[in-house]
Motif scaffolding. Sequence first.
Motif, PDB file in Angstrom:
ATOM      1  N   GLU A  14      35.709  -9.071  36.985  1.00 15.16           N
ATOM      2  CA  GLU A  14      36.945  -9.334  38.120  1.00 15.16           C
ATOM      3  C   GLU A  14      36.643  -9.915  39.395  1.00 15.16           C
ATOM      4  OE1 GLU A  14      39.744  -8.336  36.610  1.00 15.16           O
ATOM      5  OE2 GLU A  14      39.643  -6.495  35.384  1.00 15.16           O
ATOM      6  N   ASP A  43      30.869  -2.827  35.170  1.00 11.34           N
ATOM      7  CA  ASP A  43      30.445  -2.682  33.627  1.00 11.34           C
ATOM      8  C   ASP A  43      29.719  -3.655  33.114  1.00 11.34           C
ATOM      9  OD1 ASP A  43      30.399  -1.720  31.179  1.00 11.34           O
ATOM     10  OD2 ASP A  43      32.706  -2.132  30.638  1.00 11.34           O
ATOM     11  N   ASP A  96      42.446  -4.352  38.517  1.00  8.29           N
ATOM     12  CA  ASP A  96      43.294  -5.699  38.306  1.00  8.29           C
ATOM     13  C   ASP A  96      44.615  -5.596  39.131  1.00  8.29           C
ATOM     14  OD1 ASP A  96      44.565  -3.959  36.565  1.00  8.29           O
ATOM     15  OD2 ASP A  96      44.508  -5.384  34.905  1.00  8.29           O
ATOM     16  N   GLN A  98      47.132  -4.184  38.286  1.00  7.24           N
ATOM     17  CA  GLN A  98      48.552  -4.071  37.505  1.00  7.24           C
ATOM     18  C   GLN A  98      49.233  -2.678  37.735  1.00  7.24           C
ATOM     19  OE1 GLN A  98      46.908  -4.955  33.511  1.00  7.24           O
ATOM     20  NE2 GLN A  98      48.711  -5.811  33.374  1.00  7.24           N
ATOM     21  N   THR A 205      43.022 -10.493  30.957  1.00  8.70           N
ATOM     22  CA  THR A 205      42.789  -9.422  30.229  1.00  8.70           C
ATOM     23  C   THR A 205      41.354  -9.209  29.695  1.00  8.70           C
ATOM     24  OG1 THR A 205      43.456  -7.662  28.543  1.00  8.70           O
ATOM     25  CG2 THR A 205      43.900  -9.829  27.910  1.00  8.70           C
ATOM     26  N   LYS A 206      40.635  -8.088  29.790  1.00  5.83           N
ATOM     27  CA  LYS A 206      39.300  -7.702  29.223  1.00  5.83           C
ATOM     28  C   LYS A 206      39.577  -7.135  28.005  1.00  5.83           C
ATOM     29  CE  LYS A 206      37.914  -9.839  32.953  1.00  5.83           C
ATOM     30  NZ  LYS A 206      39.156 -10.137  33.644  1.00  5.83           N
TER      31      LYS A 206
HETATM   32  N1  UDP Z   1      37.177  -3.009  31.887  1.00  6.35           N
HETATM   33  C1  UDP Z   1      35.737  -2.742  32.002  1.00  6.35           C
HETATM   34  N2  UDP Z   1      34.885  -2.849  30.889  1.00  6.35           N
HETATM   35  C2  UDP Z   1      35.573  -3.551  29.861  1.00  6.35           C
HETATM   36  C3  UDP Z   1      36.712  -4.125  29.750  1.00  6.35           C
HETATM   37  C4  UDP Z   1      37.663  -3.887  30.811  1.00  6.35           C
HETATM   38  O1  UDP Z   1      35.494  -2.018  32.872  1.00  6.35           O
HETATM   39  O2  UDP Z   1      34.573  -3.938  28.696  1.00  6.35           O
HETATM   40  C5  UDP Z   1      37.888  -2.889  33.000  1.00  6.35           C
HETATM   41  C6  UDP Z   1      38.632  -4.079  33.670  1.00  6.35           C
HETATM   42  O3  UDP Z   1      37.726  -4.577  34.743  1.00  6.35           O
HETATM   43  C7  UDP Z   1      39.949  -3.385  34.228  1.00  6.35           C
HETATM   44  C8  UDP Z   1      40.287  -2.379  33.234  1.00  6.35           C
HETATM   45  O4  UDP Z   1      38.850  -2.065  32.576  1.00  6.35           O
HETATM   46  O5  UDP Z   1      39.505  -2.905  35.509  1.00  6.35           O
HETATM   47  C9  UDP Z   1      41.306  -2.757  32.299  1.00  6.35           C
HETATM   48  O6  UDP Z   1      41.225  -3.733  31.492  1.00  6.35           O
HETATM   49  P1  UDP Z   1      42.137  -4.961  31.637  1.00  6.35           P
HETATM   50  O7  UDP Z   1      43.015  -5.073  32.904  1.00  6.35           O
HETATM   51  O8  UDP Z   1      41.375  -6.174  31.050  1.00  6.35           O
HETATM   52  O9  UDP Z   1      43.116  -4.463  30.192  1.00  6.35           O
HETATM   53  P2  UDP Z   1      44.733  -4.554  30.123  1.00  6.35           P
HETATM   54  O10 UDP Z   1      45.258  -4.173  31.338  1.00  6.35           O
HETATM   55  O11 UDP Z   1      44.751  -5.835  29.601  1.00  6.35           O
HETATM   56  O12 UDP Z   1      44.946  -3.568  29.018  1.00  6.35           O
END
Ligand code: UDP
Length: 312
Positions: A14, A43, A96, A98, A205-206
């Motif tokens: 991030e 992580d 992130d 959001q 997205t992760k």
């Molecule tokens: N994250 C993490 N390990 C992972 C994948 C995601 O710690 O293997 C964290 C990421 O940094 C973020 C949160 O989990 O803070 C949510 O991930 P992301 O925003 O990518 O997911 P989305 O909002 O797209 O579902």
Amino acid sequence: MLPVYSVVVPAYNEQEVITESYNRLTKVMKSIGETYELLFVNDGSKDNTANIIAGFCQNDESVRLINFTRNFGHMAAISAGMENARGQAIFIIDADLQDPPEIFPEMAEKWKEGYHVVYGKRTKRKGESFFKKLTAKVFYRFLRSMTSVDLPSDTGEFRLIDRKVCDAVNKLPEKNRYIRGLVSWVGFKQTPVEYVREERFAGTTKYPFRKMMAFAMDAITSFSHKPLKLATTLGMIISIASFLYILLVLYQHFFTDLNIAGWASTIAAILLTQGIVLMILGLMGEYIGRIYSELQNRPTYIIQEIIEKEEK
Ligand code: UDP
Ligand code: MG
């Protein structure tokens, strides 16, 4: 001295957003006017995330950083945060941005009114693909219909939990941790706070599709045995249908001239049953795999180091 609030922030690659997260979180926490700690869980990021956060630690004693030895996943990162948090109330928020940290004061307010879990409920999701929104919607409805635990829909990990809830969840021994499910499972007084989910501040997205599927499977298998029962029901229906079909075939064989016909229906029946048997086997495999990993009893994550500024 122990802080009143902890903010658990999982972060994986991030670097584009982490500074902004730190600034916004700090601003909000200062505005509440009570002691707090920001607990970042890195992580196993492959980018500069860890160094950037370590930099915050040098100047700000309210920041702590947990570094994992590798990527263990979002849920593992939150678990580590919850186990190491020292506050009386614990916020959980993605790195992130959001989910707006600006509603923390409102959540804290509800906590002071006596609620033990204050979860963010998304009324809108901006900047996410139609596909993601659709799959999320279907998934939460489906999951709710499969389980007897009251799992609120349109809710992520974004929430405040009381120390008691945190301790209760930490005590649960399972390694496959679907956190929002576990938090619902332990009970306590829960209430929603509504908000609009924003676009990611930066980065991507992760959660690629593969991780999303694994996540969904974890959620379902942790909170429902219905799929296993589905196997039984399907098996029974197929058996009864097959039995009736055999009667028909026998009838045709002995009482009519049609006994060579039926190649197509035979193949169809074989393919259908094969398909269902394979599906059920796969389903069993999912559960057995999870039973196996619980039995192996490996930790959910491994911490390499914890970085924080020395208290003077
Ligand atoms: N994250 C993490 N390990 C992972 C994948 C995601 O710690 O293997 C964290 C990421 O940094 C973020 C949160 O989990 O803070 C949510 O991930 P992301 O925003 O990518 O997911 P989305 O909002 O797209 O579902
Ligand atoms: Mg996100």
